[in-house]
Every structure is written in C-alpha cells, then in structure tokens.
Design a protein around this motif. Structure first.
Motif, PDB file in Angstrom:
ATOM      1  N   ASN A 178       0.820  -1.217   0.000  1.00  0.00           N
ATOM      2  CA  ASN A 178       0.000   0.000   0.000  1.00  0.00           C
ATOM      3  C   ASN A 178       0.851   1.262   0.000  1.00  0.00           C
ATOM      4  O   ASN A 178       0.546   2.240   0.686  1.00  0.00           O
ATOM      5  N   GLY A 179       1.937   1.226  -0.775  1.00  0.00           N
ATOM      6  CA  GLY A 179       2.787   2.396  -0.913  1.00  0.00           C
ATOM      7  C   GLY A 179       3.899   2.518   0.110  1.00  0.00           C
ATOM      8  O   GLY A 179       4.760   3.394  -0.028  1.00  0.00           O
ATOM      9  N   ASP A 180       3.927   1.670   1.133  1.00  0.00           N
ATOM     10  CA  ASP A 180       4.969   1.706   2.165  1.00  0.00           C
ATOM     11  C   ASP A 180       5.921   0.530   1.984  1.00  0.00           C
ATOM     12  O   ASP A 180       5.494  -0.601   1.722  1.00  0.00           O
ATOM     13  N   THR A 181       7.227   0.792   2.121  1.00  0.00           N
ATOM     14  CA  THR A 181       8.225  -0.269   2.044  1.00  0.00           C
ATOM     15  C   THR A 181       8.344  -0.959   3.396  1.00  0.00           C
ATOM     16  O   THR A 181       8.643  -0.317   4.409  1.00  0.00           O
ATOM     17  N   VAL A 182       8.115  -2.266   3.411  1.00  0.00           N
ATOM     18  CA  VAL A 182       8.066  -3.046   4.646  1.00  0.00           C
ATOM     19  C   VAL A 182       9.059  -4.197   4.549  1.00  0.00           C
ATOM     20  O   VAL A 182       9.155  -4.865   3.518  1.00  0.00           O
ATOM     21  N   ILE A 183       9.828  -4.428   5.605  1.00  0.00           N
ATOM     22  CA  ILE A 183      10.673  -5.626   5.696  1.00  0.00           C
ATOM     23  C   ILE A 183       9.782  -6.774   6.181  1.00  0.00           C
ATOM     24  O   ILE A 183       9.176  -6.688   7.247  1.00  0.00           O
ATOM     25  N   VAL A 184       9.703  -7.829   5.381  1.00  0.00           N
ATOM     26  CA  VAL A 184       8.849  -8.980   5.700  1.00  0.00           C
ATOM     27  C   VAL A 184       9.733 -10.188   5.950  1.00  0.00           C
ATOM     28  O   VAL A 184      10.461 -10.640   5.062  1.00  0.00           O
ATOM     29  N   CYS A 185       9.680 -10.701   7.171  1.00  0.00           N
ATOM     30  CA  CYS A 185      10.442 -11.898   7.538  1.00  0.00           C
ATOM     31  C   CYS A 185       9.583 -13.131   7.298  1.00  0.00           C
ATOM     32  O   CYS A 185       8.426 -13.179   7.724  1.00  0.00           O
ATOM     33  N   ASP A 186      10.131 -14.120   6.618  1.00  0.00           N
ATOM     34  CA  ASP A 186       9.438 -15.383   6.372  1.00  0.00           C
ATOM     35  C   ASP A 186       9.984 -16.413   7.358  1.00  0.00           C
ATOM     36  O   ASP A 186      11.109 -16.896   7.211  1.00  0.00           O
ATOM     37  N   SER A 187       9.199 -16.752   8.354  1.00  0.00           N
ATOM     38  CA  SER A 187       9.695 -17.649   9.403  1.00  0.00           C
ATOM     39  C   SER A 187      10.019 -19.040   8.867  1.00  0.00           C
ATOM     40  O   SER A 187      10.802 -19.775   9.461  1.00  0.00           O
ATOM     41  N   LYS A 188       9.449 -19.416   7.714  1.00  0.00           N
ATOM     42  CA  LYS A 188       9.740 -20.733   7.143  1.00  0.00           C
ATOM     43  C   LYS A 188      11.163 -20.808   6.596  1.00  0.00           C
ATOM     44  O   LYS A 188      11.700 -21.896   6.383  1.00  0.00           O
ATOM     45  N   LEU A 247       5.316   0.994  17.454  1.00  0.00           N
ATOM     46  CA  LEU A 247       4.129   0.429  18.092  1.00  0.00           C
ATOM     47  C   LEU A 247       3.905  -0.984  17.588  1.00  0.00           C
ATOM     48  O   LEU A 247       3.892  -1.227  16.382  1.00  0.00           O
ATOM     49  N   PHE A 248       3.749  -1.903  18.528  1.00  0.00           N
ATOM     50  CA  PHE A 248       3.394  -3.275  18.186  1.00  0.00           C
ATOM     51  C   PHE A 248       2.598  -3.846  19.337  1.00  0.00           C
ATOM     52  O   PHE A 248       3.064  -3.859  20.475  1.00  0.00           O
ATOM     53  N   ARG A 249       1.401  -4.301  19.074  1.00  0.00           N
ATOM     54  CA  ARG A 249       0.599  -4.825  20.175  1.00  0.00           C
ATOM     55  C   ARG A 249       0.973  -6.266  20.453  1.00  0.00           C
ATOM     56  O   ARG A 249       1.254  -7.047  19.552  1.00  0.00           O
ATOM     57  N   ASN A 286       1.016 -12.059  10.887  1.00  0.00           N
ATOM     58  CA  ASN A 286       0.794 -11.100   9.801  1.00  0.00           C
ATOM     59  C   ASN A 286       0.342  -9.730  10.294  1.00  0.00           C
ATOM     60  O   ASN A 286      -0.461  -9.055   9.645  1.00  0.00           O
ATOM     61  N   GLU A 287       0.861  -9.281  11.395  1.00  0.00           N
ATOM     62  CA  GLU A 287       0.541  -7.937  11.883  1.00  0.00           C
ATOM     63  C   GLU A 287       1.792  -7.069  11.869  1.00  0.00           C
ATOM     64  O   GLU A 287       2.892  -7.541  12.128  1.00  0.00           O
ATOM     65  N   PHE A 288       1.620  -5.784  11.594  1.00  0.00           N
ATOM     66  CA  PHE A 288       2.755  -4.887  11.406  1.00  0.00           C
ATOM     67  C   PHE A 288       3.324  -4.360  12.717  1.00  0.00           C
ATOM     68  O   PHE A 288       2.603  -4.167  13.706  1.00  0.00           O
ATOM     69  N   LEU A 289       4.629  -4.094  12.715  1.00  0.00           N
ATOM     70  CA  LEU A 289       5.228  -3.143  13.631  1.00  0.00           C
ATOM     71  C   LEU A 289       5.205  -1.807  12.903  1.00  0.00           C
ATOM     72  O   LEU A 289       5.674  -1.699  11.768  1.00  0.00           O
ATOM     73  N   TYR A 290       4.634  -0.796  13.558  1.00  0.00           N
ATOM     74  CA  TYR A 290       4.463   0.520  12.952  1.00  0.00           C
ATOM     75  C   TYR A 290       5.448   1.528  13.531  1.00  0.00           C
ATOM     76  O   TYR A 290       5.942   1.381  14.655  1.00  0.00           O
ATOM     77  N   HIS A 291       5.715   2.589  12.775  1.00  0.00           N
ATOM     78  CA  HIS A 291       6.295   3.820  13.291  1.00  0.00           C
ATOM     79  C   HIS A 291       5.228   4.902  13.241  1.00  0.00           C
ATOM     80  O   HIS A 291       4.478   4.992  12.253  1.00  0.00           O
ATOM     81  N   TYR A 292       5.168   5.721  14.283  1.00  0.00           N
ATOM     82  CA  TYR A 292       4.254   6.847  14.270  1.00  0.00           C
ATOM     83  C   TYR A 292       4.964   8.039  13.650  1.00  0.00           C
ATOM     84  O   TYR A 292       5.908   8.586  14.231  1.00  0.00           O
ATOM     85  N   LYS A 329       3.188  13.663   9.734  1.00  0.00           N
ATOM     86  CA  LYS A 329       2.071  13.215   8.899  1.00  0.00           C
ATOM     87  C   LYS A 329       0.904  12.674   9.712  1.00  0.00           C
ATOM     88  O   LYS A 329      -0.161  12.380   9.155  1.00  0.00           O
ATOM     89  N   ASN A 330       1.107  12.497  11.017  1.00  0.00           N
ATOM     90  CA  ASN A 330       0.073  11.980  11.917  1.00  0.00           C
ATOM     91  C   ASN A 330      -0.508  10.663  11.398  1.00  0.00           C
ATOM     92  O   ASN A 330      -1.715  10.483  11.286  1.00  0.00           O
ATOM     93  N   ARG A 331       0.375   9.723  11.084  1.00  0.00           N
ATOM     94  CA  ARG A 331      -0.080   8.411  10.618  1.00  0.00           C
ATOM     95  C   ARG A 331       0.897   7.337  11.073  1.00  0.00           C
ATOM     96  O   ARG A 331       2.055   7.618  11.394  1.00  0.00           O
ATOM     97  N   LEU A 332       0.383   6.095  11.103  1.00  0.00           N
ATOM     98  CA  LEU A 332       1.225   4.947  11.393  1.00  0.00           C
ATOM     99  C   LEU A 332       1.764   4.387  10.085  1.00  0.00           C
ATOM    100  O   LEU A 332       0.996   4.131   9.145  1.00  0.00           O
TER     101      LEU A 332
END
Length: 379
Positions: free
Chosen positions: A60-70, A261-263, A270-276, A280-283
């Motif tokens: 969705n327009g954001d660059t995310v590091i995705v770890c594949d646990s497999k 932020l990470f709950r 499949n849930e994100f770790l965010y930066h606030y 821009k007032n967005r995660l």
C-alpha cells in the motif's frame, strides 16, 4: 536478600547484574568490560554466516521488511558486542532496605546523571545517581496524594527537573521533581489501559501517549498538552480491524529515534510493527513476520535489527520462562534463531525480560549470584 549490585552500562544497550559476592564475579566483569567496540569486520563476518530470511516489499505504498519464518533454519547465539558500542561497570548502592533492588525482572530508565528502577507494585520507583548511589524513592505505594498502586511507565526529564509516573489504568500522569516533591497532575485526553506508555516533551509542555488496542480505544497514539487537550492522534480503527479482545500492551520503548508500536498479548500473525510519523500523523508499517506455523506475539526494534519473540511459560517460576527468538538484520536481511546474547567468556543472557525491559537505548537484567554461578558453570 542483600548483596552487591553492578550495572554494566552500554552505550546502545545496558546490562544490570545483581550479585551477592563481589569476588565471585569480578573476573567475569573484567572480561566483559574488555570486549570494546565491535568492528565492521566482526559485524560483516557474523551476518555472512546467516541465511537471508526477509525481503523488502511495497505494501500500500509503504516499504516493509517482511520476515518469512519458514526460511529460518539456523540457530546461533548472538555475540553481545555485535549490538553494543561500549560497556561501563557501576556498583549499585543497596546498603539499606530502601535502596535494595529485590526483584530480578525490573524496568530501568537512564538519563545523563540518573538511573530509575521500577517493578510494578513491588516497590516505589527507586532513584539512583549514575554512579550507583541511592538517592530516594519517588512517590510511594498507596492511594494518597502523590501515591500509586502499580507503575505502568515513567519518563525522566533531567533538563527540566521532572519525573513523570504513569500508574496502571488511569486518566492522569503523576509529576515529581528529582528531589521527590509533588506537582499538579497532568490530565490525559483518554483513560488508559495497562501497557500504555508516555513520552513527555517538557519544553513544549506536550505528552505523547500510546494506548493498547481494545474495543474501548479511540486513539492508539496521540499528542496532547498538559491540560489534557488533544493536539493530534492516530485513530485505532484506521489500522486495527480485529479489536474484539484487549491486547495486553502496546510495546513502545523508544529504543530508536522512532516511536514504534506493536501490540502484544495476542497471536499476531501477519501484523505490522508501525512507526508513528508525527508530522504526517499516521502509522507507517515497517516490519512484519509471515509464516502460519508460529504466532509471533512480540516484536522488538533495535537500531539495526528486529527481534521477534514468543514467550512460553513452562513452569511456575520466572526462571522457567522460555522464548523462541529470531533476529533480522535490517541492512542485509539475514538472520537466525537464537537463544541469547553471548559474551566473550561464554555467558549467555537469554531471559524474556532482557528485551522487554528495554526503555530507550538501554536494556537491563537483574541477576543474583546463584544464577550467575549457574550460568558460568553451564557455559
């Protein structure tokens, strides 16, 4: 239990060791202190031995590091000097009951000249000088003025001579100076839940607040003034759709320059770790873990790595707390499973709280001499 307590202070990360006998561990302290700075060759050599377990994806327009646990097949111990810059040894004062740090799992907070120690409801906040001298308790356990029953988080503003204590599940922040004097409370824009965090900007008279995800949460992070007026915030409903249950806490420890932020407390596949992003007032999503074979319920962000963790209790005692852990290097995207952080003399620190208790660019661990003896004999 009375004993001698040592703080091994590291520029990026800190270790606190509580010991009963000085001579017993003196040689080990010297060995760890001599580790010095990590060279670029050491860093490169370690990551070259690890597999690539993550990739960068545009979501969705954001660059995310995705770890594949497999993809994680290797298991190593992480050299402690891979993550730290320097180490300082400080003998902590515990000549009387007030000064005594009686719990192993505590939270430590550092400023240029002070150390703060908390342990929920076990004792009031303890304030030490940076040389380890005990000064005083800040506030007290109770329900009177300036008292609290359980401490959720604190923030120490040495520049403006203020200490801010956030009690559990409350709608205010308690305010003190470093001498323990009490000042008017700061009203919060929303009532909080267990696991909330605060960052106070004293010069601006503003507070950044995070609130755990729950059916009653409106903003998961916001900035307000000292009178409780909302300035800006990120609405929970814009980022979290599954809010049927209360997440135990939002892990925001300000270990980097970002507000992460990470709950945790629920399965977080499949849930994100965010930066606030404050301007821009967005995660902004930064990291996530894929893999259906394991529910990773904690993600820690360090300056150059992510660590994902699942805590499993295998007994009634805190020592029987087991965590499975993966480390991912942000630059190379390489990583592995690991048990703990290994010192140059073979001692491994892998307890659950070594990362969870990190506040700011420091981590800490309390250990008594009997436990240190077991580690040395084992390794």
């Amino acid at each position: 239990m009375h004993g001698e307590v040592y703080l091994l202070s590291i520029l990026k990360n800190n270790i606190v060791l509580a010991m009963k006998k000085l001579l017993f561990f003196l040689s080990c302290i010297s060995a760890l202190f001599s580790c010095g700075e990590t060279t670029k060759q050491e860093v490169k050599s370690f990551w070259d031995q690890c597999d690539v377990i993550a990739k960068r994806e545009v979501i969705n327009g954001d660059t995310v590091i995705v770890c594949d646990s497999k993809l994680v097949k290797q298991k190593k111990n992480i050299p402690l000097n891979l993550l730290v810059d320097s180490i300082e040894v400080i003998k902590m004062d515990n000549k009387n009951e007030e000064a005594l740090i009686s719990k192993r799992f505590v939270h430590t907070y550092f400023t240029e000249n002070y150390i703060g120690v908390t342990a929920y409801s076990y004792f009031p906040m303890k304030l030490f000088r940076k040389d380890g001298t005990f000064l005083r308790h800040i506030g007290a356990i109770g329900q009177g003025p300036g008292e609290y029953t359980v401490i959720d988080a604190i923030d120490m503003d040495e520049k403006n001579d203020r200490i801010y204590i956030l009690p559990f599940s409350t709608d205010y922040i308690l305010v003190y100076d470093f001498k323990g004097n009490i000042y008017p409370r700061i009203k919060l824009a929303e009532s909080l839940l267990y696991g909330s965090t605060i960052k106070v900007y004293g010069d601006k008279k503003q507070v950044l607040v995070t609130k755990p995800i729950s059916p009653d949460t409106n903003y998961c992070v916001w900035i307000q003034d000292f009178e409780g007026n909302l300035i800006q915030g990120a609405k929970m409903s814009d980022y979290y759709k599954d809010v049927t249950s209360f997440s135990e806490s939002t892990i925001t420890r300000l270990r980097t320059d970002a507000v992460e932020l990470f709950r945790l407390g629920i399965p977080n596949g499949n849930e994100f770790l965010y930066h606030y992003d404050i301007p821009k007032n967005r995660l902004e999503p930064k990291f996530m873990v894929n893999g259906d074979d394991f529910d990773w319920n904690i993600i820690h962000e360090l300056p150059h790595q992510y660590i994902v963790q699942k805590c499993q209790r295998i007994g009634a005692d805190d020592d029987e707390l087991f965590t499975q852990k993966i480390i991912v290097d942000k630059k190379t995207l390489r990583g592995c499973y690991f048990d703990g952080f290994e010192t140059s003399f073979g001692l491994i620190y892998g307890q659950y709280s070594i990362l969870y208790a990190m506040n700011g660019p420091s981590f800490s661990i309390i250990d008594f001499s009997s436990k240190v003896s077991e580690y040395i004999q084992k390794h």
